[in-house]
Design a protein around this motif. Sequence first.
Motif, PDB file in Angstrom:
ATOM      1  N   PHE A  59       0.838  -1.192   0.000  1.00 17.03           N
ATOM      2  CA  PHE A  59       0.000   0.000   0.000  1.00 17.03           C
ATOM      3  C   PHE A  59       0.878   1.248   0.000  1.00 17.03           C
ATOM      4  O   PHE A  59       2.033   1.205   0.433  1.00 17.03           O
ATOM      5  N   PRO A  60       0.340   2.378  -0.499  1.00 16.55           N
ATOM      6  CA  PRO A  60       1.120   3.613  -0.505  1.00 16.55           C
ATOM      7  C   PRO A  60       1.227   4.221   0.882  1.00 16.55           C
ATOM      8  O   PRO A  60       0.418   3.922   1.766  1.00 16.55           O
ATOM      9  N   ASP A  61       2.214   5.071   1.069  1.00 16.45           N
ATOM     10  CA  ASP A  61       2.376   5.721   2.369  1.00 16.45           C
ATOM     11  C   ASP A  61       1.347   6.814   2.600  1.00 16.45           C
ATOM     12  O   ASP A  61       0.973   7.084   3.732  1.00 16.45           O
ATOM     13  N   ILE A  62       0.845   7.431   1.540  1.00 12.29           N
ATOM     14  CA  ILE A  62      -0.165   8.486   1.636  1.00 12.29           C
ATOM     15  C   ILE A  62      -1.202   8.252   0.543  1.00 12.29           C
ATOM     16  O   ILE A  62      -0.836   8.027  -0.615  1.00 12.29           O
ATOM     17  N   CYS A  63      -2.479   8.301   0.911  1.00  9.76           N
ATOM     18  CA  CYS A  63      -3.518   8.166  -0.114  1.00  9.76           C
ATOM     19  C   CYS A  63      -4.834   8.760   0.373  1.00  9.76           C
ATOM     20  O   CYS A  63      -5.006   9.017   1.560  1.00  9.76           O
ATOM     21  N   LYS A  64      -5.752   8.953  -0.566  1.00 15.28           N
ATOM     22  CA  LYS A  64      -7.035   9.567  -0.235  1.00 15.28           C
ATOM     23  C   LYS A  64      -8.180   8.574  -0.257  1.00 15.28           C
ATOM     24  O   LYS A  64      -9.334   8.950  -0.065  1.00 15.28           O
ATOM     25  N   GLU A  65      -7.884   7.317  -0.478  1.00 13.05           N
ATOM     26  CA  GLU A  65      -8.867   6.233  -0.445  1.00 13.05           C
ATOM     27  C   GLU A  65      -8.111   4.924  -0.296  1.00 13.05           C
ATOM     28  O   GLU A  65      -6.894   4.885  -0.494  1.00 13.05           O
ATOM     29  N   PRO A  66      -8.782   3.828   0.038  1.00 17.36           N
ATOM     30  CA  PRO A  66      -8.070   2.553   0.215  1.00 17.36           C
ATOM     31  C   PRO A  66      -7.382   2.117  -1.076  1.00 17.36           C
ATOM     32  O   PRO A  66      -7.997   2.103  -2.138  1.00 17.36           O
ATOM     33  N   ARG A  67      -6.097   1.782  -0.963  1.00 19.84           N
ATOM     34  CA  ARG A  67      -5.311   1.322  -2.121  1.00 19.84           C
ATOM     35  C   ARG A  67      -4.381   0.209  -1.654  1.00 19.84           C
ATOM     36  O   ARG A  67      -3.184   0.404  -1.466  1.00 19.84           O
ATOM     37  N   PHE A  68      -4.951  -0.970  -1.484  1.00 20.72           N
ATOM     38  CA  PHE A  68      -4.197  -2.136  -1.019  1.00 20.72           C
ATOM     39  C   PHE A  68      -4.216  -3.204  -2.094  1.00 20.72           C
ATOM     40  O   PHE A  68      -5.227  -3.403  -2.767  1.00 20.72           O
ATOM     41  N   PHE A  69      -3.090  -3.896  -2.255  1.00 19.66           N
ATOM     42  CA  PHE A  69      -2.949  -4.925  -3.284  1.00 19.66           C
ATOM     43  C   PHE A  69      -2.190  -6.107  -2.695  1.00 19.66           C
ATOM     44  O   PHE A  69      -1.181  -5.927  -2.009  1.00 19.66           O
TER      45      PHE A  69
END
Length: 184
Positions: free
Chosen positions: A107-117
């Motif tokens: 996942f990214p360190d900063i995001c505005k919505e869930p972004r998991f892979f």
Amino acid sequence: IIDSATRKALIAKHKASTELIKPLLGGEDIRRYRLENPDLWLIFARRGVDINHYPAVGEHLAKWKTELTPKKSSNDKVGRKPGHYKWHEIQDDVAYYPIFDGPKIIFPDICKEPRFFLDRSGTYLANTAYCLGVDDPYLLGILNSRLFWFAISNISIPFGIRAGKYRYRLIYQYMEKVPIRPIN
């Protein structure tokens, strides 16, 4: 860090190069349940790697040997930080690298919505992404849910607005506080 064309050329010169060249992602490449066209590769020569077994990679890196060689002291102008590592090796001990080789949720360190892979391909991560060393589709579903996002938005500190949405840091100090019920 190299692109696909350089990777292909190194492997064409010497097949063993594939052992040192790892797919590389940054936070911007990670989306919810998918990846954006990653086209970066990392030459990962950890400590103890004999570069003579990888002549194409050694020849490629040799172009920057002066810059890659550890400085004798921190006052030297050219080279990497002083230390007991060879010019072609990663400068810091990265004992955690086997996690990158295995399955993990990234996942990214900063995001505005869930972004998991859920990555099962041995991808390595740049410093704008993190991972949990688990192969757990249940956890992946929870992390990509609106319920998780509600929880993290009440735990993490907003990190500015982009496209009309708050961005949140998904660093350890916030992620560890998210309550997740284990299934039986």
